[in-house]
Design a protein around this motif. Structure first.
Motif, short mmCIF file in Angstrom:
data_model
loop_
_atom_site.label_atom_id
_atom_site.label_comp_id
_atom_site.label_asym_id
_atom_site.label_seq_id
_atom_site.Cartn_x
_atom_site.Cartn_y
_atom_site.Cartn_z
N HIS A 1 -101.28 -32.95 -20.92
CA HIS A 1 -100.24 -33.65 -20.17
C HIS A 1 -98.93 -32.86 -20.12
CE1 HIS A 1 -98.58 -37.26 -18.32
NE2 HIS A 1 -97.54 -37.16 -19.10
N LYS B 1 -104.18 -37.23 -29.77
CA LYS B 1 -102.77 -36.99 -29.43
C LYS B 1 -102.56 -35.50 -29.13
CE LYS B 1 -99.27 -36.56 -32.34
NZ LYS B 1 -98.18 -36.77 -33.29
N PHE C 1 -103.98 -34.63 -25.77
CA PHE C 1 -103.13 -35.21 -24.73
C PHE C 1 -101.89 -34.34 -24.51
CE2 PHE C 1 -99.38 -37.79 -23.78
CZ PHE C 1 -99.74 -38.37 -22.58
N ILE D 1 -93.05 -38.39 -30.72
CA ILE D 1 -94.11 -39.41 -30.78
C ILE D 1 -94.35 -39.82 -32.22
CG2 ILE D 1 -96.57 -39.85 -30.39
CD1 ILE D 1 -96.35 -37.93 -27.97
N SER E 1 -92.06 -49.42 -23.58
CA SER E 1 -93.28 -48.65 -23.42
C SER E 1 -93.25 -47.45 -24.35
CB SER E 1 -93.41 -48.21 -21.97
OG SER E 1 -94.56 -47.45 -21.76
N CYS E 2 -94.41 -47.13 -24.92
CA CYS E 2 -94.53 -45.94 -25.77
C CYS E 2 -95.98 -45.48 -25.81
CB CYS E 2 -94.01 -46.20 -27.17
SG CYS E 2 -94.96 -47.39 -28.11
N TYR E 3 -96.19 -44.28 -26.30
CA TYR E 3 -97.54 -43.72 -26.38
C TYR E 3 -98.35 -44.38 -27.49
CZ TYR E 3 -96.39 -39.86 -23.24
OH TYR E 3 -96.06 -39.11 -22.16
N ALA F 1 -99.77 -40.84 -34.99
CA ALA F 1 -100.61 -41.70 -34.16
C ALA F 1 -101.49 -42.53 -35.09
CB ALA F 1 -101.47 -40.86 -33.22
N HIS G 1 -91.03 -42.18 -26.39
CA HIS G 1 -92.28 -41.51 -26.79
C HIS G 1 -92.95 -42.17 -27.99
CE1 HIS G 1 -90.45 -38.24 -24.41
NE2 HIS G 1 -91.72 -38.03 -24.06
N MET H 1 -102.99 -42.25 -25.07
CA MET H 1 -103.12 -40.80 -25.04
C MET H 1 -104.58 -40.37 -25.07
SD MET H 1 -99.96 -39.52 -27.46
CE MET H 1 -100.25 -40.62 -28.85
N VAL I 1 -98.99 -46.76 -23.66
CA VAL I 1 -99.53 -45.74 -22.77
C VAL I 1 -100.56 -44.95 -23.58
CG1 VAL I 1 -99.00 -43.71 -21.36
CG2 VAL I 1 -97.36 -45.61 -21.51
#
Length: 127
Positions: free
Chosen positions: A68, A61, A64, A84, A48-50, A87, A16, A112, A110
């Motif tokens: 989501h 964020k 999202f 997470i 991979s991460c947000y 941000a 995350h 947000m 990824v």
């Protein structure tokens, strides 16, 4: 994972918020399984991460998470939010450094915030 390495060319690992300890643990598990399988070459490992960038990153964020993860309880969304972390531009720079320092071949962010502006902001960071 032992069975998967027989069929794959590498690994993709999602976290995350690019927590260095967890990201390194995932990398270690993947590369150890790869070596144990007898593959002569090194695996391709993609992380991979947000990501949320710009002056409205925290608000993006939050929106999202609400959309989501609407199936989760407020406490569940709060746990994802904590995973997470912050941000913004510095978070993206930190994530890129974490994955690079550990040895990942590639990092896929990824977004947000679902706007093309996020792509432009990411390019401007020159990671």
């Amino acid at each position: 994972m032992r069975r998967a390495v027989e069929w794959c060319d590498g690994f993709a690992c999602f976290n995350h918020g690019a927590d260095a300890t967890t990201v390194e643990e995932h990398f270690g598990l993947a590369t150890e399984a790869w070596k144990a399988s007898g593959h002569p070459e090194t695996p391709r490992v993609v992380g991979s991460c947000y990501l949320a960038l710009g002056p409205q990153a925290e608000e993006g964020k939050a929106a999202f998470l609400e959309k989501h993860y609407e199936h989760l309880s407020p406490e569940g969304r709060s746990r994802i939010d904590a995973a997470i972390g912050r941000a913004g531009d510095e978070a993206a720079r930190r994530a890129a450094k974490v994955y690079s320092d550990i040895g990942y071949d590639e990092l896929v962010f990824v977004p947000m915030i679902p706007t093309v502006d996020q792509v432009h902001r990411l390019l401007d960071l020159r990671l």
